[in-house]
Write a protein that holds these residues in place. Structure first.
Motif, PDB file in Angstrom:
ATOM      1  N   TYR A 199       6.229  43.826 -32.713  1.00  0.00           N
ATOM      2  CA  TYR A 199       6.939  42.568 -32.927  1.00  0.00           C
ATOM      3  C   TYR A 199       7.399  42.067 -31.578  1.00  0.00           C
ATOM      4  O   TYR A 199       8.010  42.824 -30.808  1.00  0.00           O
TER       5      TYR A 199
ATOM      6  N   SER B 136      13.206  38.185 -30.005  1.00  0.00           N
ATOM      7  CA  SER B 136      14.543  38.575 -29.586  1.00  0.00           C
ATOM      8  C   SER B 136      15.111  39.626 -30.530  1.00  0.00           C
ATOM      9  O   SER B 136      14.927  39.546 -31.744  1.00  0.00           O
ATOM     10  N   THR B 137      15.797  40.623 -29.975  1.00  0.00           N
ATOM     11  CA  THR B 137      16.413  41.647 -30.824  1.00  0.00           C
ATOM     12  C   THR B 137      17.866  41.317 -31.120  1.00  0.00           C
ATOM     13  O   THR B 137      18.518  42.009 -31.877  1.00  0.00           O
TER      14      THR B 137
ATOM     15  N   THR C 104      16.395  41.393 -37.373  1.00  0.00           N
ATOM     16  CA  THR C 104      16.392  42.849 -37.512  1.00  0.00           C
ATOM     17  C   THR C 104      16.269  43.254 -38.972  1.00  0.00           C
ATOM     18  O   THR C 104      15.558  44.196 -39.316  1.00  0.00           O
TER      19      THR C 104
ATOM     20  N   VAL D 118       9.275  46.946 -30.641  1.00  0.00           N
ATOM     21  CA  VAL D 118       9.769  45.586 -30.432  1.00  0.00           C
ATOM     22  C   VAL D 118       9.675  45.245 -28.951  1.00  0.00           C
ATOM     23  O   VAL D 118      10.205  45.972 -28.102  1.00  0.00           O
TER      24      VAL D 118
ATOM     25  N   ASP E 107      11.133  43.028 -26.472  1.00  0.00           N
ATOM     26  CA  ASP E 107      12.362  42.247 -26.479  1.00  0.00           C
ATOM     27  C   ASP E 107      12.185  40.971 -25.653  1.00  0.00           C
ATOM     28  O   ASP E 107      12.546  40.930 -24.478  1.00  0.00           O
TER      29      ASP E 107
ATOM     30  N   LEU F  98      13.591  51.363 -34.727  1.00  0.00           N
ATOM     31  CA  LEU F  98      13.077  50.283 -33.878  1.00  0.00           C
ATOM     32  C   LEU F  98      12.992  50.794 -32.443  1.00  0.00           C
ATOM     33  O   LEU F  98      13.992  51.187 -31.863  1.00  0.00           O
TER      34      LEU F  98
ATOM     35  N   ILE G 164      12.603  49.766 -28.886  1.00  0.00           N
ATOM     36  CA  ILE G 164      12.702  48.503 -28.144  1.00  0.00           C
ATOM     37  C   ILE G 164      12.183  48.662 -26.722  1.00  0.00           C
ATOM     38  O   ILE G 164      12.668  49.495 -25.951  1.00  0.00           O
TER      39      ILE G 164
END
Lengths: 651, 270
Positions: free
Chosen positions: B55, B58-59, B65, B81, B83, B194, B196
């Motif tokens: 994905y 933005s986190t 989320t 993710v 970011d 997740l 990141i």
């Protein structure tokens, strides 16, 4: 010689079996302790005799034959045991005690004869197997002690019958004591006495005793590592205890609408499968009716011998079994042992939905819609008030901040048939000059179907959202035409801080009619029967208000055979129309047949779900009308019809 | 047509699925994007072990989320993710990530449910990564790493399907006609992880700054004149294969531009 020898041997026999029974009891308690922790209601143990004599007997006495039989058999048995222990273990003797033993064993014998008579041609709901053996064991136990005691009371000379009789008595007593003492704790039919007594005391819903009611589902902590019940040891320990209390009387089976419709659910077998999951064994030993369409002993775990705890769904119990339930609570209402079948089913559904993501049928779609649109059919949330475009309703937050009554609309808002009920309700409230308002588009689904489909997360979100919305406004009561919303708001929102004074519209209107705020034309001559919604009747004990209203219109209700506590479900509860497990017939068709047999032309309902299910039955059939619609037809217009239409509200 | 995929598919297929945060058309609430969820479903069917789910976005957004967790509720332990700050083009970070991972197959949806929703991302990626791009697939029939080919099923109008052979590696966008995604289970959604990845190189999308975003207007529908006189005609109209024939292939740039201009004028768009 014989007279001395026999009592000694019997003392030893009884001592050994009492010790073995205690060992068995400890093992059984260990099985229950596999379960999850739950509050232990110690005080309940003291209330066991009262609960047995009052609460349990209240249920049993709906069948007078078996209640009298059970009083004789169980009463005789308890007195016999006390006398036997006093005489043979503690060595107390005396003619009073001997006569007491003689009388009690005779009483038990008489009871046992009636048990045997009932089992000559047992109905399908009774289990066979060991349960068919039980009346003989009861007869042997009671008659052996009776004959044994006769010489002691002087009615017969000592040494009567000689060795022959002595040996026969010994065998009889060994059998009897084996069944009655060992069977109690090692898993025979008499297990129900031991587990049942403890279950009455330590019941998970203590509020049910003494005339109380506890029907709201228990909330689930969503932070836990495992959500719902996968294996038997995921149940609370007192649920495991409750499964052991089952007497396999099959009253649940007789009451279950899914079983009658040929869907693969039999509440009795389900409880026995839970016992197999907990204690080992095999469901092939089950001696009652199978799940319709599923042969006994065909599940992968049918040869399960205990040891490692196995998953329940699709190993011990087919998934479609737990999804057949309409959560109508008929089984719980009928159960003399007060077992909570619906709790167990929802616990297993929670695991299926929250952990496995396997809600069958349209279940997944409905839950997804609830997540994204707050209504089960995925309509635009801002179209919730479209039905009332011409009603000029006061909306909380838009027109008013406070009102006497919050009118809860529910998902009937999106359904054209049930919008008729809503309109009728609005007209009636206006006729009675009630100050009411609605939440408008801010109202969300109550979460009833989500919760019963096992999606506790979505239920809790909806409940919390609704509670937060309602917190912003002042109102005295909530009134709704939907018994499912009524039940959730009244009983299930409390766990999340929502405490409301909730009325079903029939209850609210009944008060208005009593105080003459609504005057009904009492000359209606309608051929009508009334269908009790499960969530109004069995869940909330409201049987009188709808009947009062119908009678106030001058209607003589043609009651169906299954009405009030025994009312048959319409098939619409618990997400059953969504999961749609096939059977041999449909539940609403069966209910409509019940209604037809009264030859009524109208079937009055008090629930949007019931009206949909019953209107789905093919014609010719009685008309389906909500009580609000009938009331509007019967609204007395003598005090100027103009006045009613002039009660103009907002804006 | 339907083969056992496990027999015809090589082991150790590296597959990446790109997911985005969707938007419900009626409530405008964030949700699993329908096509992306189908892409993920296809990925989970073909390569449940080696699947990488990416994905880019933005986190900081808690609603996003929640949606990522919903994807993980399909039985995924970990989701990567990238970011990427808001108002930043996601193509570049995705490109770098995919260059690192070197997947054999990349699955996406056809277009995002919100934002630009241009449907350009898979084409841009395929151009930069020099991979083939197959639009609107419903299934992957086989992937053979030794010969370097895969067979995919492409969705055409009126329920028709076309079997397409494509060189590995390739990108495919997944059509709504693909198998519906499995239910998202709350338990695994909550317990999923997740991962990141901070993004080093980003491209600020200056164009986007200028945009004003308003809800899309429903396009006016062309009036449909029913010519069919009989039920048989209507049935034929509903099921018959669309026959081409009137179209022509134009290679010359100028000529093709003129043809497009003529069409737009005929349709009174210009």
């Amino acid at each position: 010689m014989v007279a001395d020898f026999l009592p000694n041997l019997i003392s030893i026999l009884i001592l050994v079996s009492v010790v073995l029974a205690i060992v068995g009891a400890v093992r059984r308690v260990k099985l229950w302790r596999q379960g999850q922790p739950s509050t232990i209601h110690w005080a309940g143990l003291l209330a066991i005799p009262r609960r047995y004599l009052v609460d349990l007997h209240h249920v049993v006495s709906s069948d007078k034959y078996i209640s009298n039989t059970h009083v004789a058999t169980a009463g005789g048995f308890v007195l016999t045991i006390i006398s036997v222990v006093l005489i043979y273990l503690l060595g107390i003797s005396g003619s009073i005690l001997n006569y007491a033993l003689l009388t009690s064993s005779a009483l038990m014998f008489v009871g046992a004869v009636f048990v045997l008579l009932r089992r000559r041609n047992p109905p399908a709901n009774l289990s066979r197997g060991p349960w068919s053996r039980l009346p003989f064991s009861l007869l042997i136990f009671s008659s052996s002690f009776f004959v044994l005691t006769l010489p002691a009371t002087g009615k017969l000379p000592a040494d009567t019958g000689g060795w022959m009789l002595a040996i026969m008595l010994l065998v009889g007593i060994a059998w009897g004591v084996g069944e009655m003492f060992l069977g109690m704790t090692w898993g025979g039919p008499m297990k129900h006495a031991f587990a049942g007594a403890l279950h009455l005391g330590l019941h998970r819903r203590q509020e049910r005793f003494g005339g109380g009611r506890s029907t709201g589902l228990k909330s689930l902590n969503l932070q836990k590592d495992k959500l719902g019940v996968e294996k038997a040891d995921d149940f609370k320990w007192n649920q495991l205890l409750s499964f052991d209390a089952c007497v396999e009387c099959g009253r649940c089976e007789k009451a279950c609408p899914a079983f009658a419709a040929g869907q693969p659910l039999n509440p009795k077998k389900l409880i026995q499968d839970m016992v197999v999951g907990m204690a080992g064994g095999s469901d092939a030993n089950f001696a009652g009716s199978p799940y319709p369409g599923v042969d006994v002993g065909t599940q992968p775990a049918s040869t399960y011998k205990g040891g490692e705890i196995i998953p329940i769904i699709d190993v011990l119990v087919p998934a479609k079994t737990v999804w057949s339930c309409t959560t109508c609570r008929a089984c719980v209402q009928e159960c003399p042992m007060m077992i909570e079948h619906v709790d167990a089913i929802v616990d297993m559904r929670r695991f299926e939905t929250l952990e496995k993501g396997q809600t069958p049928g349209k279940g997944a779609e409905v839950l997804e819609n609830l997540k994204t649109t707050d209504n089960p059919n995925g309509y635009a949330p801002e179209s919730r008030m479209n039905w009332a475009a011409d009603q000029n309703l006061a909306v909380f937050g838009e027109h008013v901040q406070q009102a006497d009554v919050l009118l809860w609309i529910g998902d009937a808002a999106f359904d054209m048939r049930n919008q008729r009920t809503l309109r009728a309700m609005v007209s009636l409230l206006r006729a009675a000059n009630i100050d009411f308002a609605v939440l408008g588009d801010k109202e969300c689904d109550s979460g009833d179907s989500a919760r019963r489909l096992g999606d506790e997360a979505t239920f809790q979100r909806l409940a919390k959202t609704n509670i937060t919305t309602m917190q912003q406004y002042q109102f005295k009561h909530i009134v709704t035409a939907d018994p499912h919303a009524f039940h959730c708001l009244k009983n299930e929102y409390q766990d999340f801080g929502g405490h409301y004074d909730v009325y079903h519209h029939t209850g609210f209107f009944a008060d208005l009619v009593k105080t003459e705020k609504i005057k009904l034309d009492n000359k209606k001559e309608l051929s009508l029967t009334y269908h009790d919604p499960c969530y109004l009747g069995r869940y909330n004990g409201e049987y009188d208000a709808p009947r009062y209203l119908l009678e106030a219109m001058g209607i003589q209700i043609k009651e169906m055979e299954r009405s009030k506590t025994k009312a048959r479900c319409c098939g619409g509860g618990g997400g059953a129309p969504v999961t749609d497990i096939p059977g041999t017939q449909r539940i609403p068709d069966m209910r409509m047949d019940d209604a037809k047999s009264t030859s009524a032309e109208i079937i009055a309902v008090g629930c949007p779900q019931c009206s949909l299910m019953l209107e789905g039955v093919v014609e010719p059939r009685p008309d389906v009308k909500d009580i609000a619609e009938l009331m509007l037809d019967a609204l007395s217009v003598q005090d100027s019809p103009l006045e009613i239409s002039l009660v103009e509200t907002h804006p | 047509m339907l083969k056992d995929i496990s027999k015809t598919t090589s082991k150790n297929i590296k597959m990446s699925v790109l997911i985005s945060v969707g938007e419900h058309p009626l409530s405008a609430r964030p949700r699993r994007a329908e096509q992306d969820a189908r892409a993920l479903e296809l990925g989970l069917k073909l390569a449940p072990e080696s699947l990488k789910i990416l994905y880019a976005g933005s986190t900081g957004d808690s609603a996003a989320t929640e949606v990522l967790k919903e994807y993980m509720g399909m039985g995924i332990d970990q989701l990567e993710v990238l970011d990427v700050p808001p108002k930043t083009d996601v193509t570049l970070p995705l490109l770098e990530k995919l260059q690192q991972d070197c997947p054999d197959v990349v699955l996406t949806g056809i277009r995002a449910e919100n934002g630009e929703s241009s449907g350009m991302l898979p084409y841009l990626l395929s151009e930069q990564l020099n991979m083939a791009m197959v639009p609107a697939i419903t299934d992957i029939l086989c992937i053979d790493k030794t010969t370097g080919f895969a067979e995919v099923l492409q969705a055409l109008p009126r329920g028709q399907r076309r079997k397409v052979k494509v060189n590995l590696p390739f990108i495919a966008s997944v059509d709504m006609a693909a198998a519906a995604p499995r239910q998202s289970a709350y338990g695994s959604a909550m317990r999923g992880h997740l991962k990141i990845d901070p993004v080093t190189r980003t491209m600020h999308d200056a164009e986007q700054e200028q945009w004003q975003i308003s809800p899309a207007q429903a396009r006016p529908k062309r009036l449909k004149i029913v010519k069919a006189k009989t039920a048989a005609d209507r049935f034929k109209a509903a099921t018959a294969k669309v026959q081409g024939g009137s179209g022509k292939v134009i290679y010359d740039n100028k000529e093709s531009a003129e043809a497009i201009l003529k069409l737009l004028k005929d349709e009174k768009v210009l």
